[in-house]
Design a protein around this motif. Structure first.
Motif, short mmCIF file in Angstrom:
data_model
loop_
_atom_site.label_atom_id
_atom_site.label_comp_id
_atom_site.label_asym_id
_atom_site.label_seq_id
_atom_site.Cartn_x
_atom_site.Cartn_y
_atom_site.Cartn_z
N ALA A 52 35.74 -26.30 -23.54
CA ALA A 52 34.95 -27.54 -23.51
C ALA A 52 33.48 -27.26 -23.80
N ILE A 53 32.96 -26.18 -23.24
CA ILE A 53 31.56 -25.80 -23.49
C ILE A 53 31.37 -25.48 -24.97
N SER A 54 32.31 -24.75 -25.53
CA SER A 54 32.24 -24.39 -26.95
C SER A 54 32.26 -25.65 -27.82
N ARG A 55 33.13 -26.61 -27.50
CA ARG A 55 33.18 -27.86 -28.27
C ARG A 55 31.86 -28.63 -28.17
N ARG A 56 31.32 -28.70 -26.95
CA ARG A 56 30.03 -29.40 -26.76
C ARG A 56 28.92 -28.72 -27.56
N ASN A 57 28.90 -27.39 -27.53
CA ASN A 57 27.88 -26.65 -28.27
C ASN A 57 28.01 -26.86 -29.78
N LYS A 58 29.23 -26.85 -30.29
CA LYS A 58 29.45 -27.07 -31.72
C LYS A 58 28.98 -28.46 -32.13
N ARG A 59 29.29 -29.47 -31.29
CA ARG A 59 28.84 -30.84 -31.57
C ARG A 59 27.32 -30.92 -31.57
N LYS A 60 26.72 -30.26 -30.62
CA LYS A 60 25.25 -30.28 -30.50
C LYS A 60 24.62 -29.64 -31.74
N MET A 114 59.23 -27.65 -0.50
CA MET A 114 60.45 -28.42 -0.72
C MET A 114 60.57 -28.81 -2.20
N TYR A 115 59.43 -29.03 -2.85
CA TYR A 115 59.42 -29.43 -4.26
C TYR A 115 59.54 -28.26 -5.22
N CYS A 116 59.06 -27.10 -4.81
CA CYS A 116 58.85 -26.02 -5.77
C CYS A 116 58.96 -24.67 -5.06
N ASN A 117 59.44 -23.67 -5.77
CA ASN A 117 59.54 -22.34 -5.16
C ASN A 117 58.52 -21.35 -5.75
N ILE A 118 57.49 -21.88 -6.40
CA ILE A 118 56.43 -21.03 -6.95
C ILE A 118 55.47 -20.65 -5.83
N ASP A 119 55.12 -19.38 -5.76
CA ASP A 119 54.19 -18.91 -4.73
C ASP A 119 52.88 -19.68 -4.84
N PRO A 120 52.44 -20.34 -3.76
CA PRO A 120 51.23 -21.17 -3.84
C PRO A 120 49.97 -20.39 -4.20
N ASP A 121 49.83 -19.18 -3.71
CA ASP A 121 48.64 -18.39 -4.04
C ASP A 121 48.60 -18.02 -5.52
N LYS A 122 49.76 -17.70 -6.08
CA LYS A 122 49.82 -17.39 -7.51
C LYS A 122 49.53 -18.64 -8.33
N LEU A 123 50.04 -19.78 -7.88
CA LEU A 123 49.80 -21.04 -8.58
C LEU A 123 48.31 -21.38 -8.57
N ILE A 124 47.67 -21.24 -7.41
CA ILE A 124 46.23 -21.52 -7.29
C ILE A 124 45.43 -20.59 -8.20
N LYS A 125 45.79 -19.31 -8.21
CA LYS A 125 45.08 -18.34 -9.07
C LYS A 125 45.27 -18.70 -10.54
N ASN A 126 46.49 -19.06 -10.92
CA ASN A 126 46.77 -19.45 -12.30
C ASN A 126 45.98 -20.70 -12.67
N CYS A 127 45.91 -21.67 -11.76
CA CYS A 127 45.11 -22.89 -12.01
C CYS A 127 43.65 -22.52 -12.23
N TYR A 128 43.14 -21.63 -11.39
CA TYR A 128 41.75 -21.20 -11.48
C TYR A 128 41.47 -20.55 -12.84
N LEU A 129 42.34 -19.64 -13.24
CA LEU A 129 42.15 -18.94 -14.52
C LEU A 129 42.27 -19.91 -15.70
N THR A 130 43.23 -20.82 -15.63
CA THR A 130 43.40 -21.81 -16.69
C THR A 130 42.21 -22.75 -16.75
N ALA A 131 41.70 -23.15 -15.60
CA ALA A 131 40.54 -24.03 -15.55
C ALA A 131 39.32 -23.34 -16.17
N ILE A 132 39.17 -22.05 -15.93
CA ILE A 132 38.06 -21.29 -16.54
C ILE A 132 38.17 -21.33 -18.06
N GLU A 133 39.36 -21.08 -18.58
CA GLU A 133 39.57 -21.09 -20.03
C GLU A 133 39.33 -22.48 -20.60
N ASP A 134 39.83 -23.51 -19.90
CA ASP A 134 39.62 -24.89 -20.36
C ASP A 134 38.12 -25.23 -20.39
#
Length: 130
Positions: A101-109, A77-97
């Motif tokens: 974050a790991i790279s930033r932590r390593n640089k600080r270390k 009702m809120y959105c017409n984006i395919d939920p499976d595509k949205l979940i996959k996109n979230c997963y891929l974006t979370a991996i990149e994020d």
């Protein structure tokens, strides 16, 4: 054309066509965006190996609840984006994020280790670091 169940009709749809500036549309968008943000945050928390089994179970439960929301009639009702595509996109974006974050932590270390090394060398030679 598919008939819409009256109680499933979005509140911003008055039949006159899309009104993208509607406060209802803005609210629906904000709800979906918050769910996406929470989903990515939950995925990343799961990947960081929670300290306790209870925390891990809580995170997995949150992940499942969010996935159920994305496949619900309320989401459709809120959105017409395919939920499976949205979940996959979230997963891929979370991996990149998480990679960033790991790279930033390593640089600080590395920066802190280099600073400690220089201080140690200066202490051994009696020189001050400026």
């Amino acid at each position: 054309m598919k008939e819409i169940i009256p109680h499933m009709k979005p509140p911003w749809d008055d039949g006159s066509g899309p009104d993208y500036s509607s406060p209802y549309r803005d609210l629906a968008t904000a709800i979906v965006q918050l769910a996406v943000k929470d989903y990515k945050k939950t995925l990343r928390a799961i990947w960081r190996n929670p300290k306790s089994e209870a925390e891990r179970r809580k995170l997995i439960k949150e992940k499942i609840e969010l996935e159920e929301f994305f496949h619900s009639g309320e989401y459709r009702m809120y959105c017409n984006i395919d939920p499976d595509k949205l979940i996959k996109n979230c997963y891929l974006t979370a991996i990149e994020d998480e990679k960033k974050a790991i790279s930033r932590r390593n640089k600080r270390k590395i920066k802190n280790q280099l600073k400690d090394y220089k201080e140690e060398q200066a202490h051994e030679t009696g020189k001050s670091i400026v």
